[in-house]
Design a protein around this motif. Structure first.
Motif, PDB file in Angstrom:
ATOM      1  N   PRO A  22       0.801  -1.234   0.000  1.00  0.00           N
ATOM      2  CA  PRO A  22       0.000   0.000   0.000  1.00  0.00           C
ATOM      3  C   PRO A  22       0.832   1.282   0.000  1.00  0.00           C
ATOM      4  CG  PRO A  22      -0.979  -1.596   1.490  1.00  0.00           C
ATOM      5  CD  PRO A  22       0.349  -2.171   1.057  1.00  0.00           C
ATOM      6  N   ASN A  23       2.046   1.234   0.563  1.00  0.00           N
ATOM      7  CA  ASN A  23       2.893   2.425   0.546  1.00  0.00           C
ATOM      8  C   ASN A  23       3.886   2.417  -0.628  1.00  0.00           C
ATOM      9  OD1 ASN A  23       4.287   0.294   1.905  1.00  0.00           O
ATOM     10  ND2 ASN A  23       5.769   1.764   2.654  1.00  0.00           N
ATOM     11  N   LEU A  24       3.559   1.603  -1.654  1.00  0.00           N
ATOM     12  CA  LEU A  24       4.208   1.606  -2.967  1.00  0.00           C
ATOM     13  C   LEU A  24       5.634   1.079  -2.973  1.00  0.00           C
ATOM     14  CD1 LEU A  24       2.828   4.885  -4.583  1.00  0.00           C
ATOM     15  CD2 LEU A  24       1.743   2.678  -4.171  1.00  0.00           C
ATOM     16  N   CYS A  25       5.970   0.232  -2.018  1.00  0.00           N
ATOM     17  CA  CYS A  25       7.236  -0.502  -2.091  1.00  0.00           C
ATOM     18  C   CYS A  25       7.005  -1.796  -2.864  1.00  0.00           C
ATOM     19  CB  CYS A  25       7.764  -0.832  -0.703  1.00  0.00           C
ATOM     20  SG  CYS A  25       8.404   0.580   0.195  1.00  0.00           S
ATOM     21  N   ILE A  26       7.998  -2.209  -3.628  1.00  0.00           N
ATOM     22  CA  ILE A  26       7.895  -3.472  -4.367  1.00  0.00           C
ATOM     23  C   ILE A  26       7.949  -4.625  -3.369  1.00  0.00           C
ATOM     24  CG2 ILE A  26       9.009  -4.995  -6.031  1.00  0.00           C
ATOM     25  CD1 ILE A  26      10.027  -2.555  -7.499  1.00  0.00           C
TER      26      ILE A  26
END
Length: 343
Positions: A263-267
């Protein structure tokens, strides 16, 4: 005597559940151990258990739906009167656990993998959505209700794959409108704002029915979709591809390329296809095509600006770098999974 009493109580629950109403359903949930902490462990026909869990159960998995966190396992306890799915219209439903039954109704149907159904009352989770005869109408999760048609398909289908034609839709002013378009879908003919009029010659009334028909379609078949664009109508024949994102997985359209996000856009997951791009699990995406992103929906929205290549700006240990993604990539998948925390 205790065994006999228990067996008779189960028989009563099975034969007279409708008369006993939701009190019988609560007893059936208790006796079958259908709810364990934050997971559902539902006894279903053919000596199997339908599991809803964020973690793989400690059992041999017969089938797994990675989008809806559903598992099917072989049951060892052989509960005599399993839960069955109601294939008829229910006159009433309730969100039921071992201690309570909250009666209400579904306000909004499940629209695909990303938008679970909404209930009229505040519910405890997880729970079973049941009618007064203790038949399954769905399962109640912290994200909403997974409806019985999805459960039925999972239990009866030989595959857990879903179909995709490169669009995400929603209901707007009583019309089904395309909200996002997959830029990686080959020769995608659709545009954001198109109104879907019909599917295979049948009028489309809502996004829930349309998405279900697309998702449940056989891969590699073709669909005829009529849309209204401005004042003009167009009919496109499109190929059903395999769906890669949605539900409990990210759905940014980059999933078909092998990249999944937290959700916090880390892979969180990455295929070996991207070794040449220098990407690593844990890299954080901060821009797409020059626009700042803070949610997975932002990624999908700004990827609609994709032309020849998608320009992605990542952050790793305070260092920013660009990755341009273009073309089709088809290689064997190798996955890594990590927890990615905001910092």
């Amino acid at each position: 005597m205790l065994r006999l009493a228990f067996a008779l109580s189960l028989l009563f629950l099975n034969l007279f559940a409708c008369e006993g109403g939701y009190d019988s359903c609560k007893l059936k949930i208790t006796h079958s151990n259908a709810i364990k902490n934050s997971t559902l462990n539902i006894s279903v026909p053919n000596s199997k258990r339908l599991i809803y869990s964020n973690h793989q159960p400690n059992a041999k998995v017969l089938k797994h739906d990675i989008f809806l966190n559903l598992y099917l396992i072989k049951s060892k306890d052989n509960f005599k009167h399993p839960f069955t799915i109601n294939n008829h219209l229910a006159l009433g439903v309730a969100s039921v656990d071992a201690k309570s039954a909250i009666e209400g109704k579904i306000l909004k149907r499940q629209s695909g993998l990303n938008n679970f159904a909404r209930f009229s009352e505040k519910t405890k989770t997880p729970a079973l959505l049941l009618n007064s005869c203790c038949n399954l109408e769905g399962i109640v999760t912290d994200r909403g209700i997974i409806e019985k048609v999805y459960l039925e398909r999972f239990l009866s289908s030989s595959s857990s794959d879903y179909g995709d034609v490169g669009i995400r839709v929603d209901d707007t002013n009583k019309k089904v409108t395309i909200q996002r378009v997959d830029p990686f879908y080959k020769n995608n003919p659709f545009k954001v704002g198109d109104i879907v009029v019909s599917l295979d010659g049948k009028k489309v009334y809502n996004s829930a029915t349309l998405m279900r028909q697309i998702l449940f379609s056989k891969i590699s078949t073709f669909k005829s979709i009529k849309i209204k664009r401005g004042t003009k109508y167009y009919t496109f024949k499109v190929r059903v591809n395999k769906r890669y994102g949605g539900g409990y997985l990210s759905d940014t359209f980059l999933e078909q390329k092998g990249i999944y996000f937290s959700p916090n856009l880390c892979i969180t997951q990455i295929r070996d296809d991207f070794d040449g791009y220098g990407l690593k699990v844990g890299d954080r995406l901060i821009q797409v095509n020059g626009k700042k992103v803070s949610t997975t929906t932002d990624i999908a929205t700004h990827l609609n600006d994709f032309n020849y290549a998608a320009s992605l700006l990542f952050l790793r240990d305070g260092f920013e770098f660009f990755v341009n993604i273009k073309g089709e990539i088809e290689k064997k998948s190798i996955w890594e999974v990590v927890n990615c925390n905001a910092n």
